[in-house]
Design a protein around this motif. Structure first.
Motif, PDB file in Angstrom:
ATOM      1  N   SER A  79     -16.696  62.477 -33.152  1.00 11.51           N
ATOM      2  CA  SER A  79     -15.679  62.094 -32.174  1.00 11.51           C
ATOM      3  C   SER A  79     -14.414  62.918 -32.399  1.00 11.51           C
ATOM      4  CB  SER A  79     -15.361  60.599 -32.307  1.00 11.51           C
ATOM      5  OG  SER A  79     -14.900  60.287 -33.615  1.00 11.51           O
ATOM      6  N   HIS A  80     -13.734  63.217 -31.288  1.00  7.83           N
ATOM      7  CA  HIS A  80     -12.498  63.994 -31.405  1.00  7.83           C
ATOM      8  C   HIS A  80     -11.654  63.793 -30.147  1.00  7.83           C
ATOM      9  CE1 HIS A  80     -11.229  67.373 -34.250  1.00  7.83           C
ATOM     10  NE2 HIS A  80     -10.143  67.015 -33.583  1.00  7.83           N
ATOM     11  N   THR A 130      -9.097  65.181 -27.373  1.00 14.33           N
ATOM     12  CA  THR A 130      -8.895  66.509 -26.790  1.00 14.33           C
ATOM     13  C   THR A 130      -7.471  67.020 -26.994  1.00 14.33           C
ATOM     14  OG1 THR A 130      -8.314  65.598 -24.612  1.00 14.33           O
ATOM     15  CG2 THR A 130     -10.654  66.062 -25.024  1.00 14.33           C
ATOM     16  N   PHE A 135     -10.031  70.145 -31.630  1.00 16.28           N
ATOM     17  CA  PHE A 135     -11.132  69.624 -30.829  1.00 16.28           C
ATOM     18  C   PHE A 135     -12.183  70.698 -30.567  1.00 16.28           C
ATOM     19  CE2 PHE A 135     -13.040  69.325 -26.617  1.00 16.28           C
ATOM     20  CZ  PHE A 135     -13.650  68.082 -26.661  1.00 16.28           C
ATOM     21  N   GLN A 136     -11.757  71.891 -30.203  1.00 14.89           N
ATOM     22  CA  GLN A 136     -12.695  72.954 -29.835  1.00 14.89           C
ATOM     23  C   GLN A 136     -13.585  73.362 -31.009  1.00 14.89           C
ATOM     24  OE1 GLN A 136     -13.370  73.913 -26.914  1.00 14.89           O
ATOM     25  NE2 GLN A 136     -11.672  73.021 -25.780  1.00 14.89           N
ATOM     26  N   SER A 142     -14.615  71.355 -33.430  1.00 16.17           N
ATOM     27  CA  SER A 142     -15.623  70.301 -33.572  1.00 16.17           C
ATOM     28  C   SER A 142     -16.713  70.429 -32.523  1.00 16.17           C
ATOM     29  CB  SER A 142     -14.962  68.920 -33.465  1.00 16.17           C
ATOM     30  OG  SER A 142     -14.197  68.636 -34.601  1.00 16.17           O
ATOM     31  N   LYS A 143     -16.308  70.670 -31.274  1.00 17.84           N
ATOM     32  CA  LYS A 143     -17.280  70.762 -30.184  1.00 17.84           C
ATOM     33  C   LYS A 143     -18.191  71.976 -30.374  1.00 17.84           C
ATOM     34  CE  LYS A 143     -18.846  69.195 -26.203  1.00 17.84           C
ATOM     35  NZ  LYS A 143     -19.999  70.068 -26.000  1.00 17.84           N
ATOM     36  N   LYS A 144     -17.631  73.083 -30.811  1.00 13.32           N
ATOM     37  CA  LYS A 144     -18.423  74.286 -31.055  1.00 13.32           C
ATOM     38  C   LYS A 144     -19.432  74.041 -32.171  1.00 13.32           C
ATOM     39  CE  LYS A 144     -17.839  79.256 -32.017  1.00 13.32           C
ATOM     40  NZ  LYS A 144     -18.613  79.401 -33.267  1.00 13.32           N
ATOM     41  N   ASP A 152     -22.248  71.764 -30.870  1.00 13.37           N
ATOM     42  CA  ASP A 152     -23.141  72.445 -29.929  1.00 13.37           C
ATOM     43  C   ASP A 152     -24.034  73.484 -30.601  1.00 13.37           C
ATOM     44  OD1 ASP A 152     -22.102  70.968 -27.838  1.00 13.37           O
ATOM     45  OD2 ASP A 152     -20.705  72.537 -27.175  1.00 13.37           O
ATOM     46  N   PHE A 185     -21.827  63.520 -29.253  1.00 10.29           N
ATOM     47  CA  PHE A 185     -20.431  63.956 -29.363  1.00 10.29           C
ATOM     48  C   PHE A 185     -19.613  63.150 -28.368  1.00 10.29           C
ATOM     49  CE2 PHE A 185     -16.638  66.376 -28.527  1.00 10.29           C
ATOM     50  CZ  PHE A 185     -16.307  66.941 -29.755  1.00 10.29           C
ATOM     51  N   ALA A 221     -15.917  62.746 -26.748  1.00  8.76           N
ATOM     52  CA  ALA A 221     -14.583  63.291 -26.536  1.00  8.76           C
ATOM     53  C   ALA A 221     -13.676  62.194 -25.990  1.00  8.76           C
ATOM     54  CB  ALA A 221     -14.641  64.454 -25.559  1.00  8.76           C
TER      55      ALA A 221
END
Length: 305
Positions: free
Chosen positions: A236-237, A239, A246-247, A249-251, A254, A265, A267
């Motif tokens: 969880s993060h 935005t 955040f970016q 974590s998302k990268k 993925d 994930f 957001a």
């Protein structure tokens, strides 16, 4: 009714402060929690009480160098190298692991620096069979995989710090994150500014380890291993996080978590760093965490993967 218990645990020759939030009745699950930089476990009281009220027992400790585990000024930020950090976490988690199928399942969660530590532990080859395989699920709140643009350190300062750290590993250095970058709630911002246990002090060795763990995650060098020991992952993060990015974590989610069968994930649009203390909206975060854990407690765990 939630029961709170304080205590201590001896790990690696040092007594570390512990605290538990227990449900009034049999626990449906156990959550072991790892806090962040310049943080301590008591700051999560509202979050942990909400989970315990739903039957989830929460156990945490003030890590070496932080909170009430600091006994003298020289202890501040004295975490040791990454190997010590991981060994401390493993030593605290292990007694809570289920001894039989009748015991409640165990989950491990980390916030910020603690999120990066938890992810590093879950991916470490040495702990796969002894620990990772026995944990039902892993949760990350705003994990430190990369700095936000607001917190990105000066490259020259980092380089000089690394050189100095080889000579003076226990040299203490202040790194204060602006409280207003951590939460949108003015009351939380004030409490952070007034909290004497948040000393904002790291050692050069500890800060280097923190940066190295994040860099290894960001480069994808540390990721869940094939074979399925890490079965479930919730990341969880916010935005609008102004502390960890955040970016990043998302990268990572993925590109690096494909080996995990059960992964999600989440957001939180416009939220800051402390999802557990970001104003009235945080009740949604409490519910999301509790729902995710409880959904993996009933029946055959493998059937939910």
């Amino acid at each position: 009714m939630v029961v709170e218990k304080e205590g201590s645990i001896e790990i690696g020759g040092q007594s570390l402060y512990t605290k538990s939030w227990l449900p009034d009745g049999p626990a449906k699950a156990k959550l072991v929690f790892i806090h962040g930089f310049s943080d301590h476990i008591s700051r999560y009281h509202t979050f942990f009480s909400a989970l315990a009220a739903r039957g989830i027992a929460v156990h945490g400790f003030d890590q070496r160098g932080w909170g009430r585990s600091v006994r003298k000024p020289a202890d501040k930020g004295l975490t040791g190298p990454t190997s010590q950090v991981l060994a401390d976490m493993a030593a605290f988690i292990t007694p809570h692991l289920p001894a039989s199928p009748a015991d409640p399942p165990v989950f491990v969660m980390g916030h910020s620096m603690g999120g990066g530590q938890v992810l590093t532990l879950a991916c470490h080859p040495s702990y796969q069979d002894s620990l990772v395989r026995r944990v039902r699920g892993w949760l990350l709140e705003s994990p430190f995989i990369g700095f936000s643009p607001e917190e990105q350190p000066n490259a020259l300062k980092v380089f000089a710090g690394r050189l100095a750290g080889k000579v003076l590993p226990h040299f203490q250095l202040k790194h204060e994150i602006p409280p207003e970058h951590l939460s949108r709630d003015p009351a939380v911002v004030r409490s952070i500014a007034e909290d004497k246990l948040m000393h904002h002090t790291g050692t050069l060795e500890g800060l280097a380890g923190l940066l190295d763990r994040a860099a290894a995650l960001a480069r994808g060098e540390v990721r869940p291993l094939p074979g399925g020991a890490l079965r479930s992952l919730w990341m969880s993060h916010g935005t609008a996080d102004k502390t960890t990015w955040f970016q990043a974590s998302k990268k990572y989610f993925d590109e690096c978590t494909g080996e995990v069968k059960d992964r999600e994930f989440k957001a939180y649009e416009g939220w800051y760093h402390e999802l557990h203390a970001d104003g009235p909206d945080s009740e949604l975060f409490f519910r999301d965490v509790g729902d995710w854990i409880l959904a993996r407690c009933d029946g055959d765990p493998e059937a939910k993967l």
